[in-house]
Design an enzyme around this catalytic site. Structure first.
Site, PDB file in Angstrom:
ATOM      1  N   ARG A 162      -3.020  -9.810   5.813  1.00  0.00           N
ATOM      2  CA  ARG A 162      -3.459  -9.905   4.413  1.00  0.00           C
ATOM      3  C   ARG A 162      -2.309  -9.451   3.519  1.00  0.00           C
ATOM      4  O   ARG A 162      -1.800  -8.345   3.699  1.00  0.00           O
ATOM      5  CB  ARG A 162      -4.693  -9.029   4.229  1.00  0.00           C
ATOM      6  CG  ARG A 162      -5.322  -9.090   2.852  1.00  0.00           C
ATOM      7  CD  ARG A 162      -6.596  -8.237   2.815  1.00  0.00           C
ATOM      8  NE  ARG A 162      -7.216  -8.250   1.510  1.00  0.00           N
ATOM      9  CZ  ARG A 162      -6.862  -7.460   0.495  1.00  0.00           C
ATOM     10  NH1 ARG A 162      -5.889  -6.601   0.659  1.00  0.00           N
ATOM     11  NH2 ARG A 162      -7.490  -7.542  -0.666  1.00  0.00           N
TER      12      ARG A 162
ATOM     13  N   LYS B  49       0.815  -1.216   0.000  1.00  0.00           N
ATOM     14  CA  LYS B  49       0.000   0.000   0.000  1.00  0.00           C
ATOM     15  C   LYS B  49       0.853   1.273   0.000  1.00  0.00           C
ATOM     16  O   LYS B  49       2.055   1.247   0.271  1.00  0.00           O
ATOM     17  CB  LYS B  49      -0.952   0.001   1.203  1.00  0.00           C
ATOM     18  CG  LYS B  49      -2.149  -0.934   0.994  1.00  0.00           C
ATOM     19  CD  LYS B  49      -3.125  -0.869   2.143  1.00  0.00           C
ATOM     20  CE  LYS B  49      -4.276  -1.858   1.888  1.00  0.00           C
ATOM     21  NZ  LYS B  49      -5.188  -1.931   3.050  1.00  0.00           N
TER      22      LYS B  49
END
Ligand code: YH5
Length: 277
Positions: free
Chosen positions: A255, A221
């Site tokens: 995740r 991210k």
């Protein structure tokens, strides 16, 4: 800590790695859905070999500004992949969706967990997950993917996100979902500035104190890009370091796109916690 996902029980004494499988059109796929499906199934099998115990199958992009996808299109993308994996693997299958019709069909196709970035707030979604006996992940997002990154403001980001996930977990309990089938997630990157993301990651204990398994998703991210100065494909090490630190702070599910690196990071963090890996 454990997470009961229908007929599967995840023992989270060892934190679980959730592998990310996107069934969305990319630059390679001009051959229609078949290619995307096959690529997704093969990617999932490699992730399972690398140690993923949950596979998160998504057909809607929730990146900032991404286009919305219809329910039938999402079903066409994710359900054949879930069916194929249910027949081949004994891992927990997660469906990354918000729509009640997708939840219903995916669970009937063999999914065990509903990972909803909208925390089951769409009408009918909570009832669909509860009716099928699914496990759920309730994640915090401010607004909607299209608009979430426009000037996010909080008085106290940690308290607001904590209160939100607690309220959504309560709603799940109220709908009949078992306490040990709920996990929570502060939603790193979803309607947060870099400083908000950092503050949340510095205060994960506030979330573990709620008593539910904590899921953290930072893989590749933007915050890893800000911290390292690297593009998405080169964020493996930065993402794995945050995974290890999250496990150290009590996270139970990570995740990730890069499963092998993440599994190693989790093992190292667990070893330094003073338990056997
Ligand atoms: C999450 O944190 N995130 S989708 C932008 C990127 C890279 C990755 C390169 N679904 C989460 O992974 N579900 C997503 O820039 C999630 N928690 C849960 N529970 C966003 C994503 C990504 C976005």
């Amino acid at each position: 800590m454990k997470l009961v996902c229908r007929d599967r029980v995840l023992d989270l004494a060892l934190p679980a790695v959730m592998g990310i499988v996107n069934v969305t059109p990319d630059s390679f796929s001009d051959g229609g859905l078949h290619y995307e499906r096959q690529a997704a199934i093969e990617a999932a099998m490699r992730m399972i070999d690398a140690g993923a115990v949950i596979i998160d199958v998504g057909g809607e992009s929730t990146r900032p500004g991404a286009a919305e996808v219809g329910g039938q299109q999402e079903i066409d993308r994710v359900v054949p992949v879930i069916e194929a994996l249910a027949a081949r693997a004994d891992v927990v299958l997660s469906v990354d969706t918000s729509k009640p019709e997708v939840i219903m069909v995916a669970l009937r196709a063999g999914a065990h967990l509903v990972n909803d970035v909208r925390a089951l707030r769409m009408p009918g979604s909570l009832a669909a997950a509860a009716a099928e006996g699914a496990a759920v992940c309730v994640m915090h997002m401010r607004g909607e993917p299209a608009t979430m990154q426009s000037e996010p403001r909080y008085l106290d980001v940690v308290a607001e996100v904590r209160d939100f996930v607690r309220e959504r977990a309560d709603a799940c309990l109220g709908a009949g979902i078992a306490r040990d089938s709920i996990c929570i997630d502060p939603g790193i990157g979803f309607g947060k500035t870099h400083q908000h993301n950092v503050e949340l990651l510095q205060n994960l204990r506030t979330f573990t104190e709620l008593g539910y398994p904590l899921l953290i998703g930072v893989s590749r991210k933007g915050l890893i890009g800000i911290m390292t100065g690297r593009p998405p494909a080169e964020r493996v090490v930065g993402s794995a370091v945050v995974a290890a630190l999250a496990v150290q702070a009590g996270a139970s599910i990570i995740r990730a796109h890069d499963v092998a690196a993440t599994v190693d990071a989790v093992k190292v963090a667990v070893a330094l916690r003073g338990e056997v890996a």
